[in-house]
Design a protein around this motif. Sequence first.
Motif: not given
Length: 432
Positions: A12-15, A18-21
């Motif tokens: 995911a962007a701007n996080t 790490f967490t999957p988009a």
Amino acid sequence: MAPSASLENVPAANTPYFTPAQDPPAGTALHPESAPTLFQPLKIRDLTLQNRFVVSPMCQYSADDGHHTDWHFAHLAQYVIRGNALTIVEASSVLANGRITPEDSGLWKDSQIKPLKRIVTFAHSQGQKIGIQLAHAGRKASTVAPWIRTGGNSAVAGPDLGGWPDNVWAPSAIKFADGFAEPREMSLADIQELVQGFKDSAVRAVKAGFDVIEIHGAHGYLITEFLSPLTNKRTDKYGGSFENRTRLLFETIEAVRSVIPKSMPLFLRISATEWMEWNGEPSWTLDESIRLAKLLPAVGVDLLDVSSGGNNAQQKINLHPYYQVNLAGEIRDELKKEGLDLLIGAVGLITEAEMARSIVQENSNGNGGGSHPGTIEIEQENGQKTQADVVLMARQLLREPEFPLRVAHQLNVDVAWPNQYHRAEWRKGQKI
């Protein structure tokens, strides 16, 4: 050899972790051209919701001096990941004495921003939107948590329990009921402090990254108390006429709107009626709510969240599944007659797929508007005409956080699930 880009577990962007988009976000219709309105996107200013499910604010009475804890994160995250387009954080007091209980959420000081920002960041990492409800409990403040009360009665939280029974505010010194503190009539200085409190809290909400702010003007809390002639007996510019009783609300709206981005939606929750028409005295009624609603677009309110009751212990509610939805529908009808652009939210007893679908369905003869296999037709007076633009739910989501995903399955709408949960999707035609 470097892995192919197509095999990358895209983050995911701007996080900051790490967490999957989630692309598209959970709850997004995969074939929107054939989906009912319930699963059509809705644009509010610069914000787009991928469906019409909104999580109502739900007080948890679990905060530490107004600060959110891991409980709040766990509570809210379950709705974020299960397809609700917008999750609204519980009533958060703009002043310390505006809490319902000493354990209520707050946003009256800067240190309360950080834990709120945590859930905001997580919601955005999932592609979902998140809002916060700003509130002041008025004469219903300084009580104990509901599960501590005996026999269903309220109980005052005294200083030994962190309460403030000697500093409970109201427009007039009228006690709500037994088990509540004796309020004092607010001075003009108190009113100025309150409006500034809403303004300052709105600034903090923007800093936390919220997408939406909702002003709480319902359920017998302070703004409701000013609106109602039953609880507002003032003789100054804040009491008497409709214009005077609504003055505090409009000052609050102006203060909040002045410090949030133009792109940011502003919601307002009201009690459309006190359910006190039976007693023959002037009260806040549906007619006054319609009159108020017509004034809201001009002052920058984007959505009216229509609830009811809570301002008088003697209220008499004609309880049925549509008792509040119909109020929303009547307000929406009156706005449409005058071409006024104000979105409407419906709440209360929304527990079934077909009910949720019918409340917001815009075209009963077009794509997605017909009945779906396995659903129940509902008569027109119970929701077949469009009653609202979004549905807000609380208790049903406490029972069933995955409600939007279940509704999609029952209406035969293919929607995105969280990537990590893809193996749990129901089979086509599976009865649940």
